[in-house]
Design an enzyme around this catalytic site. Structure first.
Site, short mmCIF file in Angstrom:
data_model
loop_
_atom_site.label_atom_id
_atom_site.label_comp_id
_atom_site.label_asym_id
_atom_site.label_seq_id
_atom_site.Cartn_x
_atom_site.Cartn_y
_atom_site.Cartn_z
N ASP A 324 44.78 29.42 -45.47
CA ASP A 324 45.45 28.15 -44.64
C ASP A 324 45.91 28.47 -43.37
O ASP A 324 46.31 29.69 -42.91
CB ASP A 324 46.54 27.69 -45.68
CG ASP A 324 47.44 26.43 -44.74
OD1 ASP A 324 46.59 25.27 -44.84
OD2 ASP A 324 48.37 26.83 -44.43
N GLU A 378 40.42 27.95 -42.96
CA GLU A 378 40.84 26.76 -42.62
C GLU A 378 41.17 26.92 -41.19
O GLU A 378 42.17 27.28 -40.64
CB GLU A 378 41.89 26.21 -43.34
CG GLU A 378 42.24 24.73 -43.12
CD GLU A 378 43.39 24.32 -42.88
OE1 GLU A 378 43.91 23.19 -42.70
OE2 GLU A 378 44.35 25.34 -42.17
#
Length: 664
Positions: A324, A378
């Site tokens: 992330d 991401e």
């Protein structure tokens, strides 16, 4: 000078080649400094040393807190008071150690630390705790001692997935009831659904412990502890083991880009300093996320984070990670307010070389533990080399999330009437990525389903979602929305740059947004769930979308479509709203026109014959069955050019057809 593959293959990078070479050299130097001749898997075993471990007749607990002056164990046996007989001994390296009888912490006992430093003291959750529990009355978190017992794995880890079909899921909101659901519920009731739907990878959100449920797991407090909200660590292991038995890989949404700023539950001011794990001063605070930013220059921090990766893979058999917030890690300004429209946007002294060195090490570690593991970034800036192998000078990710694709579809559906959609823009947006990288394409993830935003189906149907979803309720608005929903997903999947992702429930057009319990909704769980009964009810139109997604995913996986890299445009007719392209042995024909159907539409192709393998207009998918699925199409020479081959086909409005080439 060592050649770097992605630099050599892209002449537009030549003005920045020296900086890239210097950066890679720096990363290699840092790797040597960190490892000091040991293997990376040996370096990343901090969980074998730190935390709580059973010895022959006693327990030993170790923690790293260099600024602390005293550390005590708090537990039931000492009345949760900092007593001298429960005091840790310090070392010169900033480590603290205590040996206690087994009777002081029995299995299931709660414990914490009392940490003192010059000018202050506070209760702390051990940084290396492997299970943390929240008291339902006081809401205070404590570590929980669970003695080590080898889990009896029943299934082996599946072999590498050639074409990842990723199902993004959240354990707590995976059931239909308005409550927090468990690992066991997910294993018994949701895993079979995912398996039946054809997905071969599950991406689990919110696994590491986090104080605030509504953070979706992105404000982590205890990095080694699976969230106790959902059950025990062994229940999570059973989930992963069961998935492996179905041939499904399980990856974790890993948050190493930042940490929750909480001090009592998390790592904030753990030893009295802000700079133990994080940067000191303003750089240590993320201006957009209200969280703390790790200092990737510190060997101890890199050791902590790499050990975290190996722990999840070794102890729980996770098959990889979706990292992330990688953009935030890569840039000193976190990439905020930057457009990244030209290469100079990347290379103007704003890259965090220490974070890049860490990410390179993280991906090297993952592959050494399991060469078939998945590593996904991401990342929205599209930094060159992100998804290039370490050996070629890259950061080593297998895939980058194609974050521009859902943004593109939202702009199209929200701001542009489908009568004005550009076929060329659709093709460009869905196929655009760097040559050396693979991407995960998706129409929408959890981001687009959150309260305050809208899913694609809700944008397409709006209020018709509430009163026209029964099959006996005719609605032109619903017909339009269902047709476009299928076409959008089929186009995104079939032009995907290596992998495809869907968020739980979006495959059947889940009507509710996601809203976790919070003060603004009176702490309600009403919208923190998934209404599976809507897809199961054959009197409703939702199951049409679910059935189409099922057949689309199974077909794409069985034919290994995404392993074929080349997507070749055949037709891009803006007036007719027709888009056609080839991928491997398959032709994809889309007619986005809202009313025009075309008889005998000409598609240039290779000489052969073609048969229908999938189309969006089947009655079983909520269509009108305007396509003869048993028809065989033969390519014929063009009148103008005998070397060209063409097929002629009927293309109804607002539908798509997939044809497979049959060799004669």
């Amino acid at each position: 000078m060592k050649k770097i593959h992605f630099v050599e293959s892209d002449p537009w990078l030549s003005p920045f080649a020296q900086e890239i070479y210097n950066m890679v050299s720096y990363c290699e130097k840092r790797e040597c400094e960190f490892l000091q001749g040991s293997s990376i898997t040996s370096f990343a075993r901090g969980y074998d040393y730190y935390g709580i471990h059973a010895m022959d007749t006693h327990l030993v607990i170790r923690e790293w807190a260099p600024n602390a002056t005293k550390v005590y164990l708090l537990c039931d046996e000492n009345g949760w008071l900092p007593r001298e007989d429960y005091q840790f001994n310090g070392t010169s390296e900033g480590n603290w150690i205590i040996h206690i009888p087994e009777s002081s912490l029995r299995p299931g006992a709660l414990y914490a630390l009392w940490m003192e430093w010059d000018g202050g003291a506070a209760r702390r959750i051990p940084a290396w705790a492997t299970f943390v529990e929240q008291d339902p009355e006081t809401l205070a978190f404590s570590a929980k001692y669970i003695p080590y017992k080898p889990y009896e794995w029943k299934n082996t880890i599946p072999q590498k997935v050639a074409s990842p079909m990723i199902y993004e899921a959240h354990i707590g909101m995976s059931g239909s009831e308005p409550k927090v659901h468990s690992y066991d519920h997910f294993t018994d009731h949701i895993l079979p659904r995912i398996h039946q739907a054809g997905y071969n990878v599950i991406q689990l959100m919110a696994i590491p412990e986090h104080p605030y449920y509504g953070s979706f797991g992105y404000h982590v407090s205890s990095f080694f502890a699976p969230s106790s909200r959902f059950g025990s660590p062994d229940s999570l292991r059973r989930l992963i083991d069961t998935a492996h038995g179905m041939g499904i890989h399980v990856i974790m949404d890993l948050v190493h880009s930042h940490a929750v700023k909480n001090e009592v539950e998390g790592l904030g001011r753990y030893d009295g300093t802000q700079y133990q794990f994080f940067h000191d001063g303003p750089r240590g605070k993320h201006p957009a996320w209200d969280s703390l930013c790790f200092d990737y220059h510190k060997p101890e921090v890199v050791h902590f984070l790499l050990s975290n990766i190996q722990y999840w893979m070794e102890s729980f058999h996770f098959d990889g990670f979706r990292f992330d917030g990688v953009t935030s890690m890569l840039y000193l300004d976190h990439g905020l307010e930057r457009s990244f429209t030209q290469y100079s946007d990347y290379y103007q002294g704003g890259l965090d070389w220490d974070a890049i060195a860490y990410l390179r090490l993280a991906n090297k570690l993952i592959k050494e533990i399991n060469s078939d593991a998945l590593s996904i970034a991401e990342e929205m800036s599209g930094l060159p080399g992100l998804a290039e192998e370490n050996e070629n000078g890259g950061l080593g990710f297998d895939y980058r999330m194609a974050m521009g694709v859902p943004d593109f579809w939202i702009r199209m559906v929200k701001d542009t009437p489908d009568t004005d959609w550009s076929m060329g823009d659709i093709f460009h947006q869905l196929t655009s990525h760097r040559k050396e990288e693979k991407v995960v394409s998706y129409v929408e993830s959890h981001d687009q389903a959150l309260v305050g935003d809208k899913t694609i189906i809700f944008r397409l149907l709006d209020k018709a979602m509430y009163d026209s979803m029964r099959k006996d309720q005719p609605s032109l608005d619903v017909d339009r929305g269902i047709a476009l929903h299928k076409m959008i997903r089929l186009a995104t999947l079939t032009m995907a740059g290596g992998a495809y992702l869907n968020f739980m429930g979006n495959e059947f057009g889940h009507p509710e947004w996601i809203d976790f319990p919070r003060e603004g909704n009176n702490w309600s769980y009403l919208h923190a769930r998934r209404l599976w009964n809507l897809m199961d009810d054959t009197s409703l139109k939702y199951h049409w979308l679910g059935d189409f997604d099922h057949d689309m995913i199974h077909w794409a996986e069985e034919c290994n479509l995404l392993s074929e890299e080349k997507v070749e445009m055949l037709v891009c007719n803006e007036g007719d709203k027709v888009l056609a392209y080839r991928r491997g042995a398959y032709l994809f024909l889309f007619n986005f026109h809202y009313e025009n159907s075309y008889e005998g539409y000409t598609i240039p192709t290779k000489g052969s014959r073609y048969r229908v393998v999938l189309h969006t207009d089947a009655i079983s998918y909520g269509g009108f069955n305007r396509v003869d699925a048993d028809m065989t199409y033969y390519a014929m020479p063009s009148i103008q050019n005998n070397q060209e081959q063409r097929i002629r086909i009927y293309l109804p409005s607002r539908m798509a057809i997939v044809l497979k080439e049959d060799k004669i």
